[in-house]
Design an enzyme around this catalytic site. Structure first.
Site, PDB file in Angstrom:
ATOM      1  N   ASN A   1       0.869  -1.178   0.000  1.00 35.97           N
ATOM      2  CA  ASN A   1       0.000   0.000   0.000  1.00 35.97           C
ATOM      3  C   ASN A   1       0.907   1.230   0.000  1.00 35.97           C
ATOM      4  OD1 ASN A   1      -1.737   2.084   0.535  1.00 35.97           O
ATOM      5  ND2 ASN A   1      -2.288   1.391   2.606  1.00 35.97           N
TER       6      ASN A   1
ATOM      7  N   LYS B   1       0.066   4.296  -0.169  1.00 37.70           N
ATOM      8  CA  LYS B   1      -0.507   5.496   0.466  1.00 37.70           C
ATOM      9  C   LYS B   1      -0.302   6.695  -0.464  1.00 37.70           C
ATOM     10  CE  LYS B   1       0.096   3.157   4.789  1.00 37.70           C
ATOM     11  NZ  LYS B   1       0.269   3.192   6.241  1.00 37.70           N
TER      12      LYS B   1
ATOM     13  N   HIS C   1      -9.251   1.067   5.152  1.00 37.86           N
ATOM     14  CA  HIS C   1      -7.951   1.220   5.806  1.00 37.86           C
ATOM     15  C   HIS C   1      -8.108   2.136   7.021  1.00 37.86           C
ATOM     16  CE1 HIS C   1      -3.815   2.398   6.563  1.00 37.86           C
ATOM     17  NE2 HIS C   1      -3.481   1.275   5.952  1.00 37.86           N
TER      18      HIS C   1
ATOM     19  N   GLU D   1      -6.425   4.513   8.077  1.00 36.73           N
ATOM     20  CA  GLU D   1      -6.210   5.945   7.821  1.00 36.73           C
ATOM     21  C   GLU D   1      -7.464   6.569   7.217  1.00 36.73           C
ATOM     22  OE1 GLU D   1      -2.534   5.405   5.700  1.00 36.73           O
ATOM     23  OE2 GLU D   1      -1.613   4.811   7.594  1.00 36.73           O
TER      24      GLU D   1
ATOM     25  N   GLU E   1      -4.818  -4.955  10.630  1.00 44.30           N
ATOM     26  CA  GLU E   1      -3.783  -3.935  10.787  1.00 44.30           C
ATOM     27  C   GLU E   1      -4.011  -3.201  12.109  1.00 44.30           C
ATOM     28  OE1 GLU E   1      -1.986  -2.828   6.691  1.00 44.30           O
ATOM     29  OE2 GLU E   1      -3.575  -1.419   7.180  1.00 44.30           O
TER      30      GLU E   1
ATOM     31  N   GLY F   1       3.190   2.300  10.634  1.00 46.52           N
ATOM     32  CA  GLY F   1       4.118   3.416  10.459  1.00 46.52           C
ATOM     33  C   GLY F   1       4.868   3.793  11.723  1.00 46.52           C
TER      34      GLY F   1
ATOM     35  N   SER G   1       4.083  -2.175  10.074  1.00 47.02           N
ATOM     36  CA  SER G   1       5.548  -2.223  10.206  1.00 47.02           C
ATOM     37  C   SER G   1       6.151  -3.563   9.793  1.00 47.02           C
ATOM     38  CB  SER G   1       5.976  -1.852  11.634  1.00 47.02           C
ATOM     39  OG  SER G   1       5.578  -0.526  11.932  1.00 47.02           O
TER      40      SER G   1
END
Ligand code: 13P
Length: 244
Positions: free
Chosen positions: A4, A6, A90, A92, A162, A168, A208
């Site tokens: 991904n 992003k 996701h 985010e 996730e 991240g 990560s």
């Protein structure tokens, strides 16, 4: 193994990535490889992977077929761009753009209607993990989202676990923590869609993932693949994950 990207890379950077990445995974037929770049890079990405077993995915998909939805992208637009997969829900998008379990379900259905493979994301935030609420949260995300699919639709999706606190941050979930969460998700699947569906569904771990931790994660039978952010931006590092 999915990457991904992003909001990173231009079309020129996309072409340069695949130039390097393609030969590194030429012989990696043990798994499916999907890269999800920004919308503006689909043309460059699709042309770079033509004739290979690498597939291109989107990071989002609208629930509507078309209409006044500024900033959204429809399933038909994705299909006609050569895209085969779509990440849905996701964290985010949930955190910054108001994505809810209900919209995740609508987007997942839209992807399935057009034959796209949805990669549906679930996962708890740090406060939920620290409060001992991980399983409860995963249950709610499942019940209000994925559980709304039919058995037939469910058979066509992949799930990505996730944990938000691992994204991240460099804090990977230990293989045991990830496997526990995957087991909890699989138990939900078993309850709703039956034993065969629970065994067949692919659950990816994301948060990560790097070349140096992928092996121990993938050693867990519960973990079927990975959804990689930062480490998928570099051809050598993502190839080392694919070829773990
Ligand atoms: P990182 O691999 O950068 O932690 O991101 C994970 C992720 O969000 C993939 O969708």
């Amino acid at each position: 193994m999915a990457g991904n990207w992003k909001m990173y890379k231009t079309p020129a950077e996309t072409s340069a990535f695949f130039e390097k990445f393609r030969p590194l995974v030429e012989k990696s037929e043990h798994c499916e490889i999907v890269i999800c770049p920004p919308f503006t890079n689909f043309a460059a990405a699709v042309s770079a992977v033509t004739g290979t077993h690498i597939r291109i995915g989107s990071q989002n998909i609208a629930w509507a077929k078309e209409g006044a939805f500024t900033g959204e992208i429809s399933g038909a637009m994705l299909v006609s761009s050569g895209v085969t997969h779509a990440i849905v829900g996701h964290s985010e998008r949930r955190q910054y753009f108001g994505e809810t379990n209900a919209t995740v379900l609508k987007r997942t259905r839209a992807a399935l209607e057009l034959g796209l493979t949805p990669i549906v994301c679930v996962g708890e935030r740090l406060e939920e993990r620290e409060g001992g609420l991980t399983e409860e949260l995963l249950k709610i995300q499942f019940a209000e989202g994925i559980a709304g699919l039919t058995e037939h639709q469910f058979a066509k999706i992949a799930i990505a676990y996730e944990p938000v606190w691992a994204i991240g941050t460099g804090k990977t979930a230990t293989p045991e923590i990830a496997a526990d969460a995957h087991r909890a998700i699989r138990a939900q699947v078993r309850e709703k869609f039956g034993k065969d569906a629970a065994e067949a569904v692919r659950i990816l771990y994301g948060g990560s993932v790097k070349g140096d931790n992928v092996k121990t994660l993938m050693a867990q039978p519960e973990i079927d693949g990975t959804l990689v952010g930062g480490a998928s931006l570099d051809a050598v590092s993502f190839a080392s994950i694919v070829n773990f």
